[in-house]
Design a protein around this motif. Structure first.
Motif, PDB file in Angstrom:
ATOM      1  N   LYS A 130      35.336  18.874 -35.973  1.00 55.56           N
ATOM      2  CA  LYS A 130      35.261  17.419 -35.855  1.00 55.56           C
ATOM      3  C   LYS A 130      35.820  16.780 -37.120  1.00 55.56           C
ATOM      4  CE  LYS A 130      30.513  17.131 -37.631  1.00 55.56           C
ATOM      5  NZ  LYS A 130      29.114  16.774 -37.313  1.00 55.56           N
ATOM      6  N   LYS A 132      39.996  22.622 -34.878  1.00 56.25           N
ATOM      7  CA  LYS A 132      38.854  22.936 -34.020  1.00 56.25           C
ATOM      8  C   LYS A 132      37.557  22.362 -34.577  1.00 56.25           C
ATOM      9  CE  LYS A 132      40.850  27.183 -32.131  1.00 56.25           C
ATOM     10  NZ  LYS A 132      40.667  28.643 -31.924  1.00 56.25           N
ATOM     11  N   PRO A 187      36.809  17.781 -31.496  1.00 52.32           N
ATOM     12  CA  PRO A 187      38.014  18.502 -31.061  1.00 52.32           C
ATOM     13  C   PRO A 187      38.026  18.653 -29.544  1.00 52.32           C
ATOM     14  CG  PRO A 187      36.389  20.018 -31.957  1.00 52.32           C
ATOM     15  CD  PRO A 187      35.864  18.630 -32.218  1.00 52.32           C
ATOM     16  N   ASN A 188      39.207  18.922 -29.018  1.00 55.82           N
ATOM     17  CA  ASN A 188      39.372  19.171 -27.580  1.00 55.82           C
ATOM     18  C   ASN A 188      38.980  17.981 -26.721  1.00 55.82           C
ATOM     19  OD1 ASN A 188      40.176  21.880 -28.103  1.00 55.82           O
ATOM     20  ND2 ASN A 188      38.012  22.429 -28.345  1.00 55.82           N
ATOM     21  N   ARG A 189      39.059  16.798 -27.298  1.00 59.67           N
ATOM     22  CA  ARG A 189      38.789  15.594 -26.517  1.00 59.67           C
ATOM     23  C   ARG A 189      39.910  14.593 -26.740  1.00 59.67           C
ATOM     24  NH1 ARG A 189      33.595  11.938 -25.251  1.00 59.67           N
ATOM     25  NH2 ARG A 189      34.765  10.146 -24.544  1.00 59.67           N
ATOM     26  N   LYS A 190      40.297  13.931 -25.678  1.00 61.17           N
ATOM     27  CA  LYS A 190      41.375  12.948 -25.760  1.00 61.17           C
ATOM     28  C   LYS A 190      40.783  11.569 -26.023  1.00 61.17           C
ATOM     29  CE  LYS A 190      43.462  11.889 -21.917  1.00 61.17           C
ATOM     30  NZ  LYS A 190      44.302  12.020 -20.716  1.00 61.17           N
ATOM     31  N   LYS A 208      44.579  13.580 -29.930  1.00 56.26           N
ATOM     32  CA  LYS A 208      43.588  14.645 -30.019  1.00 56.26           C
ATOM     33  C   LYS A 208      43.507  15.135 -31.457  1.00 56.26           C
ATOM     34  CE  LYS A 208      43.224  16.924 -25.508  1.00 56.26           C
ATOM     35  NZ  LYS A 208      43.449  18.197 -24.767  1.00 56.26           N
TER      36      LYS A 208
END
Length: 351
Positions: free
Chosen positions: A45, A43, A62-65, A39
């Protein structure tokens, strides 16, 4: 028998579904085995990179696996990075954190098995333009049962890590691909009780000469067999042939110059599978449609089953790749033994 058919498999192995802010899977792409997930730390990209070390126009959110298939150092600055998704993009190690490690990677050896109902008597009918319903059903089963082209597994860790420059394939890499192709062809031939085709330095040289003719004259699989170039290459290598008697052909669309060995093997596997089972679709998604099974001239060549005096014979084999306008053409070159033995055709060719 003149070889005047070819297979065009327009499988993009590099297409991004979302253009500027994300990386997602493409169902027709070849994906290396997942080793874990990362990840973005912040916060915001972060920029993605090519294996050359140059940044691309794509970002990770951000906040994506994101799944990664390997970790390596890229570019002249040897930046530590993870290869993510299935599009050969890299994300810098400094920009991410590992959130999950994958289970141990499983590797699988590609195999080519002919299903029940696929035999030479039925193949000859299909080659002559009259495939039986049972033979088409067997071919459909063959497309389904031989899965290496559509699973996510590699043959080895080395294949995942080896990057192949399509414009500068090394002799060692080309030999690996040739051996891979020949192994699959001979596995299928063995299923039919046929003698194995023979690896041949002379035919490998001829294969490379044919690929060079395609590249120098701007030809690809979309243009069909480039017969003038094939004839020139044959005659330059001591074969007195005036048409295409040596080339079967497959190919795929690819926007990138570099692919992993795994990706290339999967494209070759799909092309051979298409030729054997008469499938004319551009990807796996239509393999369940009977109407896409139309052409077995390749199979007649690969299995020396053409209703001629030389049925059941074997050939000398070589393989090459050419790339023009984002299209990779795969040249499966084989010289029949009767041509090699006949002084009318063989002026100085040494297999």
């Amino acid at each position: 028998m003149k070889k005047n058919k070819f297979v065009l498999a327009l499988i993009s192995v590099t297409l991004l579904l979302i253009g500027t802010v994300d990386v997602q899977s493409n169902s027709q792409s070849v994906m290396a085995a997942t080793q874990g997930y990362v990840k973005v730390k912040t916060k915001k990209k972060v920029r993605l990179y090519w294996v050359s070390g140059q940044h691309s126009n794509y970002y990770a959110l951000p906040n994506r696996k994101y799944s990664y298939s390997s970790k390596s150092r890229i570019g002249k600055k040897h930046l530590s990075a993870y290869k993510i998704g299935n599009n050969a993009h890299w994300i810098l190690a400094k920009d991410v954190k590992i959130v999950k490690k994958a289970k141990a990677v499983t590797y699988v050896k590609a195999q080519m098995v002919l299903p029940r109902g696929y035999n030479r008597a039925e193949l000859l009918k299909a080659y002559e333009g009259h495939p039986s319903k049972g033979f088409i059903a067997a071919s459909m089963q063959g497309m389904k049962a031989n899965t290496f082209s559509r699973n996510h597994l590699a043959e080895s860790k080395a294949d995942n890590q080896t990057q192949v420059d399509l414009d500068n394939i090394t002799p060692e890499q080309l030999m690996t691909l040739s051996d891979f192709s020949l192994r699959l062809i001979n596995e299928a031939r063995n299923n039919l009780g046929l003698k194995a085709w023979v690896d041949s330095a002379g035919t490998q040289k001829l294969a490379q000469a044919i690929a060079t003719e395609y590249e120098q004259n701007g030809k690809t699989i979309k243009d069909g067999h480039y017969v003038p170039g094939i004839v020139r290459a044959c005659q330059a290598n001591g074969l007195n042939l005036n048409d295409n008697y040596v080339e079967d052909m497959a190919g795929f669309y690819n926007q990138k110059q570099t692919l992993s060995m795994t990706e290339l093997k999967k494209s070759i596997y799909f092309g051979i599978k298409q030729m054997i089972f008469g499938y004319v679709g551009s990807g796996e998604s239509d393999r369940g449609k009977r109407s896409y099974y139309q052409e077995w001239e390749h199979a007649g060549d690969l299995f020396n089953t053409q209703g001629s005096l030389h049925d059941g014979d074997y050939n000398y084999f070589g393989f090459s790749v050419s790339r023009t306008d984002d299209i990779c053409s795969l040249h499966f070159i084989s010289v029949p033994t009767y041509v090699v033995k006949d002084k009318k055709y063989n002026l100085s060719f040494k297999p």
